[in-house]
Enzyme design. Sequence first.
Site, short mmCIF file in Angstrom:
data_model
loop_
_atom_site.label_atom_id
_atom_site.label_comp_id
_atom_site.label_asym_id
_atom_site.label_seq_id
_atom_site.Cartn_x
_atom_site.Cartn_y
_atom_site.Cartn_z
N SER A 27 -16.27 31.05 -18.47
CA SER A 27 -15.29 32.11 -18.76
C SER A 27 -13.96 31.55 -19.26
CB SER A 27 -15.06 32.96 -17.52
OG SER A 27 -14.64 32.15 -16.45
N ASP B 253 -5.94 36.07 -8.90
CA ASP B 253 -6.81 35.19 -9.67
C ASP B 253 -5.96 34.03 -10.21
OD1 ASP B 253 -8.27 33.90 -11.65
OD2 ASP B 253 -9.16 35.74 -12.46
N HIS C 151 -8.11 32.16 -14.06
CA HIS C 151 -8.06 32.60 -15.46
C HIS C 151 -6.61 32.76 -15.94
CE1 HIS C 151 -12.10 33.74 -13.99
NE2 HIS C 151 -12.44 33.25 -15.16
#
Length: 417
Positions: free
Chosen positions: A149, A393, A396
Amino acid sequence: MKPTFPVRKIHLPSYLLTLGFIFFVALLYSEDLSCIFKQPFQHSQQLLLQQPTTTEEKDTHVPFAVGKTARGCNIFAGKWVYDEEARPLYEEQECPYIQPQLTCQEHGRPDNKYQHWRWQPHGCSIQSFNATFMWEMLRGKRMMFVGDSLNRGQYVSMVCLLHRVIPEKAKSMKDFDSHTVFRAEEYNASIEFYWAPFLLQSNSDNAIVHRVKDRLVRADSINTHGQYWKGVDIIVFNTYLWWMTGRKMKILHGSFEDEEKDITELVTEEAYRLTLQSMKKWVEENMDPDKTRVFFSSMSPTHEKSIEWGGEPGGNCYNETTPIEDPTYWGNSSRKSIMKVISEEFSKTKVPITFINITQLSEYRKDAHTMIYKKQWNPPTPEQLANPASYADCVHWCLPGLQDTWNELLYTKLFFP
Ligand SMILES: *[C@@H]1O[C@H](CO)[C@@H](O)[C@H](O)[C@H]1NC(C)=O
Ligand SMILES: *[C@@H]1O[C@H](CO)[C@@H](O)[C@H](O)[C@H]1NC(C)=O
Ligand SMILES: *[C@@H]1O[C@H](CO)[C@@H](O)[C@H](O)[C@H]1NC(C)=O
Ligand SMILES: *[C@@H]1O[C@H](CO)[C@@H](O)[C@H](O)[C@H]1NC(C)=O
Ligand SMILES: *[C@@H]1O[C@H](CO)[C@@H](O)[C@H](O)[C@H]1NC(C)=O
């Protein structure tokens, strides 16, 4: 005074001396070992440095190169400069391709300073990104990002940087399971992403069903995914985070269908080495160094523990709004052992792989993560809302943001190696 342990005078038999000499000569002349005397990752740069005559220039042409970066300048060593004028390179709402997991402003992030930092190498400047120029260079070609990702984020950033010069009706974005393709018709060119978080086949390849505890990676399985990468002109690999389970990696020999599975456990570094070796083998068999380019991005760092940068215990990236200023900062030391494996493996490649060393410059960017400002799979519980750091998070990155810099560096290495 007599020593307390026996000392023997050692006479080396002459055959041992001869053997030693042969080994020494082999070491000096062996192709595989010659890398010991070279700097790793500098294939293209090295080739360009040694070009006194025109014949050599012809021999050492790097595909896609139109110029070169100042001699000896390491574009990955530098500092972040706040630049309200020149950054970001595009606005969040101008790029419809950003997944809702990365659109931080739309999800209520109160600050936007993280968008305004520009990377300044110590010894030179990176090339300014020119989308029209890049499309012209990509005419009739395919560029593919392969990995997890984080690499998908870099892919989307690249599409955001490039799509604006293509009229609405002449571009398309299509999803085919693990494979996403952005096409620009007038250039007959595509920028693609292929999801393969381990590069090798695994039982976690399904993008939704992730099983950390039972994670199983199949040895020598690079072609399971690699068959879909064939024919690309530029390929950009990454793989890292999925190997970091904090436990040994289970490696499957044989097939997932075998009733009696042959499984060995490897420490993270050795399992990671396995995938790098498979990737190199795939590159050797499938990429023509005279026509194509291969890139590998290093580890994308996380910011899970604020004590690592002198913050309050128990905190993480949540609420961080400025980069780390200590130039020697290097977060989690387990990343160093992975970097060492990369170093070792890449110094032994037969084909040129250009290294995009984004780890250190991203370590500074504790402010650039998506934190809580993203689309959540499940709405946060009252407990989570009371303690936002608990569901932040710190893996990311918001777009626009840090990953646009990764692409500026990739752009520089591609056209000005
Ligand atoms: C960008 O590249 C195009 C095509 O090579 C060129 O015509 C144009 O002048 C470049 N723009 C800038 C700002 O350099
Ligand atoms: C379009 O590009 C592909 C390679 O990606 C090439 O095989 C094909 O011939 C090109 N088509 C045209 C019309 O140029
Ligand atoms: C470093 O990262 C690894 C893998 O995520 C983790 O298991 C370990 O606890 C971390 N070490 C520190 C000191 O944070
Ligand atoms: C985050 O910042 C806000 C506003 O400055 C403050 O009220 C809050 O206590 C901070 N939270 C944490 C976990 O640091
Ligand atoms: C990547 O860059 C960092 C910082 O400049 C450096 O410490 C590290 O050795 C580099 N890694 C490799 C494999 O070149």
